[in-house]
Write a protein that holds these residues in place. Structure first.
Motif, PDB file in Angstrom:
ATOM      1  N   TYR A 136       0.823  -1.207   0.000  1.00 48.35           N
ATOM      2  CA  TYR A 136       0.000   0.000   0.000  1.00 48.35           C
ATOM      3  C   TYR A 136       0.866   1.269   0.000  1.00 48.35           C
ATOM      4  N   LEU A 137       2.063   1.212  -0.561  1.00 53.87           N
ATOM      5  CA  LEU A 137       2.924   2.391  -0.574  1.00 53.87           C
ATOM      6  C   LEU A 137       2.315   3.514  -1.409  1.00 53.87           C
ATOM      7  N   PRO A 138       2.719   4.766  -1.151  1.00 56.40           N
ATOM      8  CA  PRO A 138       2.184   5.893  -1.924  1.00 56.40           C
ATOM      9  C   PRO A 138       2.625   5.868  -3.384  1.00 56.40           C
ATOM     10  N   VAL A 139       1.850   6.529  -4.223  1.00 57.44           N
ATOM     11  CA  VAL A 139       2.192   6.684  -5.632  1.00 57.44           C
ATOM     12  C   VAL A 139       3.574   7.337  -5.756  1.00 57.44           C
ATOM     13  N   GLY A 140       4.376   6.846  -6.693  1.00 63.59           N
ATOM     14  CA  GLY A 140       5.706   7.405  -6.924  1.00 63.59           C
ATOM     15  C   GLY A 140       6.822   6.698  -6.198  1.00 63.59           C
ATOM     16  N   SER A 141       6.510   5.616  -5.478  1.00 66.38           N
ATOM     17  CA  SER A 141       7.516   4.903  -4.674  1.00 66.38           C
ATOM     18  C   SER A 141       8.246   3.864  -5.524  1.00 66.38           C
ATOM     19  N   HIS A 142       8.955   4.311  -6.541  1.00 62.41           N
ATOM     20  CA  HIS A 142       9.591   3.408  -7.504  1.00 62.41           C
ATOM     21  C   HIS A 142      10.576   2.455  -6.828  1.00 62.41           C
ATOM     22  N   ASP A 143      11.532   2.994  -6.101  1.00 63.12           N
ATOM     23  CA  ASP A 143      12.565   2.157  -5.492  1.00 63.12           C
ATOM     24  C   ASP A 143      12.020   1.355  -4.310  1.00 63.12           C
ATOM     25  N   ALA A 144      11.153   1.970  -3.517  1.00 62.42           N
ATOM     26  CA  ALA A 144      10.626   1.293  -2.326  1.00 62.42           C
ATOM     27  C   ALA A 144       9.790   0.071  -2.695  1.00 62.42           C
ATOM     28  N   VAL A 145       9.001   0.179  -3.762  1.00 66.97           N
ATOM     29  CA  VAL A 145       8.182  -0.966  -4.181  1.00 66.97           C
ATOM     30  C   VAL A 145       9.071  -2.130  -4.595  1.00 66.97           C
ATOM     31  N   ARG A 146      10.127  -1.834  -5.322  1.00 67.14           N
ATOM     32  CA  ARG A 146      11.030  -2.896  -5.767  1.00 67.14           C
ATOM     33  C   ARG A 146      11.811  -3.490  -4.592  1.00 67.14           C
ATOM     34  N   PHE A 147      12.117  -2.674  -3.620  1.00 65.75           N
ATOM     35  CA  PHE A 147      12.752  -3.167  -2.401  1.00 65.75           C
ATOM     36  C   PHE A 147      11.851  -4.203  -1.720  1.00 65.75           C
ATOM     37  N   TYR A 148      10.576  -3.857  -1.547  1.00 66.71           N
ATOM     38  CA  TYR A 148       9.658  -4.771  -0.858  1.00 66.71           C
ATOM     39  C   TYR A 148       9.307  -5.986  -1.713  1.00 66.71           C
ATOM     40  N   ALA A 149       9.271  -5.811  -3.031  1.00 69.56           N
ATOM     41  CA  ALA A 149       9.031  -6.969  -3.902  1.00 69.56           C
ATOM     42  C   ALA A 149      10.153  -8.000  -3.717  1.00 69.56           C
ATOM     43  N   GLN A 150      11.388  -7.497  -3.606  1.00 69.34           N
ATOM     44  CA  GLN A 150      12.502  -8.420  -3.366  1.00 69.34           C
ATOM     45  C   GLN A 150      12.406  -9.047  -1.977  1.00 69.34           C
ATOM     46  N   CYS A 151      11.947  -8.276  -0.994  1.00 74.11           N
ATOM     47  CA  CYS A 151      11.730  -8.837   0.349  1.00 74.11           C
ATOM     48  C   CYS A 151      10.726  -9.984   0.297  1.00 74.11           C
ATOM     49  N   ALA A 152       9.655  -9.802  -0.470  1.00 73.40           N
ATOM     50  CA  ALA A 152       8.649 -10.857  -0.611  1.00 73.40           C
ATOM     51  C   ALA A 152       9.276 -12.117  -1.188  1.00 73.40           C
ATOM     52  N   ILE A 153      10.089 -11.948  -2.214  1.00 69.29           N
ATOM     53  CA  ILE A 153      10.758 -13.104  -2.828  1.00 69.29           C
ATOM     54  C   ILE A 153      11.677 -13.782  -1.816  1.00 69.29           C
ATOM     55  N   ASP A 154      12.474 -12.983  -1.118  1.00 68.39           N
ATOM     56  CA  ASP A 154      13.435 -13.546  -0.152  1.00 68.39           C
ATOM     57  C   ASP A 154      12.739 -14.263   0.998  1.00 68.39           C
ATOM     58  N   ALA A 155      11.530 -13.796   1.351  1.00 67.50           N
ATOM     59  CA  ALA A 155      10.800 -14.386   2.479  1.00 67.50           C
ATOM     60  C   ALA A 155       9.829 -15.480   2.042  1.00 67.50           C
ATOM     61  N   GLY A 156       9.656 -15.671   0.736  1.00 69.44           N
ATOM     62  CA  GLY A 156       8.745 -16.711   0.242  1.00 69.44           C
ATOM     63  C   GLY A 156       7.289 -16.312   0.285  1.00 69.44           C
ATOM     64  N   CYS A 157       6.990 -15.010   0.037  1.00 69.06           N
ATOM     65  CA  CYS A 157       5.613 -14.507   0.077  1.00 69.06           C
ATOM     66  C   CYS A 157       5.093 -14.200  -1.322  1.00 69.06           C
ATOM     67  N   ALA A 158       3.801 -14.435  -1.523  1.00 65.23           N
ATOM     68  CA  ALA A 158       3.125 -13.868  -2.688  1.00 65.23           C
ATOM     69  C   ALA A 158       3.082 -12.361  -2.520  1.00 65.23           C
ATOM     70  N   PHE A 159       3.065 -11.622  -3.639  1.00 62.71           N
ATOM     71  CA  PHE A 159       3.116 -10.156  -3.584  1.00 62.71           C
ATOM     72  C   PHE A 159       1.904  -9.589  -4.309  1.00 62.71           C
ATOM     73  N   VAL A 160       1.145  -8.738  -3.594  1.00 65.13           N
ATOM     74  CA  VAL A 160      -0.020  -8.068  -4.175  1.00 65.13           C
ATOM     75  C   VAL A 160       0.292  -6.579  -4.219  1.00 65.13           C
ATOM     76  N   ASN A 161       0.449  -6.046  -5.436  1.00 65.68           N
ATOM     77  CA  ASN A 161       0.883  -4.660  -5.603  1.00 65.68           C
ATOM     78  C   ASN A 161      -0.298  -3.759  -5.919  1.00 65.68           C
ATOM     79  N   CYS A 162      -0.745  -3.019  -4.914  1.00 65.09           N
ATOM     80  CA  CYS A 162      -1.947  -2.202  -5.058  1.00 65.09           C
ATOM     81  C   CYS A 162      -1.686  -0.821  -5.643  1.00 65.09           C
ATOM     82  N   MET A 163      -0.437  -0.471  -5.900  1.00 68.44           N
ATOM     83  CA  MET A 163      -0.155   0.877  -6.389  1.00 68.44           C
ATOM     84  C   MET A 163       0.527   0.827  -7.761  1.00 68.44           C
TER      85      MET A 163
END
Length: 361
Positions: A136-163
């Motif tokens: 649920y990050l704010p619009v324009g969070s280019h780097d932060a979204v990719r940071f958390y997407a990688q966290c999801a991969i590293d932790a074994g989570c599905a990722f739902v990107n609402c922004m």
């Protein structure tokens, strides 16, 4: 009992509506028609099967609070429609990066994140056995979204990107490939609300095309008073948002047409209310003009809450079925910028078939 363990990035208005909705409908009966949800039982999972296990924030007033308390802390302004009992989940510190624009730092009351690392966030996801990570990050969070997407991969989570940063619909295929190689599903991008500006605009355009009207031009102007709209007062935060909202409409039209679609102004006293103005001009039989003007008013955050509940359950089904990479059917139904754009009726049919196991993804 089945369980879906969910973690949230960003404890603001959208998270507030989501938590209220899961509590509000936890005792809904099987087969009951519930406003905003495709089904009470979605592929074997009930609303009450959703369990929140972790949350990440950068607002120092929210960090350390129980999630049920943090959702109400300023600047959150979502209307209350249900009491949310103690969740037993303390909000954890997140990463800032570009997730907070310079003009929003005071509004969000950001903390010093120098001691927060990818490793600490991944460990929290692992420790809580999170299965689905909601962004649920704010619009324009280019780097932060990719940071958390990688966290999801590293932790074994599905990722739902609402922004509207393109992860599931990444044109280079880099991120869908990363999730596929990790054996994890990714759903996105940019949530399409229950009855919001985008779905209404799409259906007006679809109606004209189906009835043989040539659409010559169309625009959509959106006003709101929450932090989402305040964040979007800086145009350089809006590039992907304008692309997402514009392509959601123009993808239905087999020819080029002038458009202007997206956030237009921040009006503080509107709070979590969103007001949308849509205008469409075209030509019907004999090249006679036709004009359509529409005004839509909604409470913005609850408008997406039910869609996210369905996405959480779709993500868990994908995990159960070992589907990896971009989930095409549900993404086409639930997002403005999915990997594949199709008419909404077709996307809904795809999703129903996918729930029944008749489509691979």
């Amino acid at each position: 009992m089945p369980e879906i363990r969910v973690a949230i990035i960003g404890v603001g208005n959208s998270a507030c509506a989501l938590l209220q909705g899961t509590e509000y409908y936890k005792n809904a009966k099987e087969g009951e028609t519930v406003p905003g949800l495709m089904h009470v039982n979605f592929g074997g999972y009930h609303i009450r099967d959703i369990r929140f296990v972790a949350a990440f924030e950068v607002n120092k007033d929210k960090i350390g609070k129980d999630l049920s308390e943090a959702i109400w802390i300023t600047p959150s302004c979502c209307e209350k429609f249900c009491d949310v009992p103690n969740v037993g989940v303390k909000v954890s510190p997140g990463i800032i990066l570009d997730g907070v624009a310079p003009h929003m730092r005071e509004v969000f009351n950001v903390y010093d994140d120098s001691n927060t690392t990818r490793e600490s966030i991944v460990q929290k996801l692992k420790d809580t056995k999170a299965q689905v990570l909601i962004n649920y990050l704010p619009v324009g969070s280019h780097d932060a979204v990719r940071f958390y997407a990688q966290c999801a991969i590293d932790a074994g989570c599905a990722f739902v990107n609402c922004m509207p940063e393109f992860i599931g619909s990444d044109a280079t295929k880099e991120w869908p490939k990363k999730f596929e190689e990790a054996g994890l599903p990714v759903l996105g991008d940019d949530i399409k609300s229950q009855v919001g500006a985008t779905i209404l605009h799409r259906n007006l355009v679809r109606l004209c095309l189906d009835r043989g009207v040539i659409v010559d031009e169309t625009y959509q102007l959106n006003l709101g008073g929450d932090t989402d709209f305040l964040n979007m007062t800086v145009e350089n935060r809006l590039k992907s948002k304008r692309v997402s909202k514009t392509e959601a409409v123009t993808s239905l039209v087999p020819y080029a047409l002038p458009t202007r679609i997206g956030p237009s102004d921040y009006v503080s006293f509107l709070g979590n209310k969103k007001i949308c103005y849509i205008s469409l001009k075209g030509r019907k039989f004999g090249d006679r003009p036709i004009e359509i003007s529409v005004k839509l008013e909604v409470e913005d955050s609850p408008n997406s809450g039910g869609v996210v509940i369905d996405l959480i359950r779709a993500a868990k089904i994908a995990l159960d079925r070992k589907i990896a990479g971009a989930l095409l059917s549900m993404s086409a139904y639930a997002f403005k910028h999915p990997p594949i754009q199709v008419p909404d009726s077709q996307a809904q049919q795809w999703t129903e078939e996918w729930i029944e196991g008749k489509r691979e993804r």
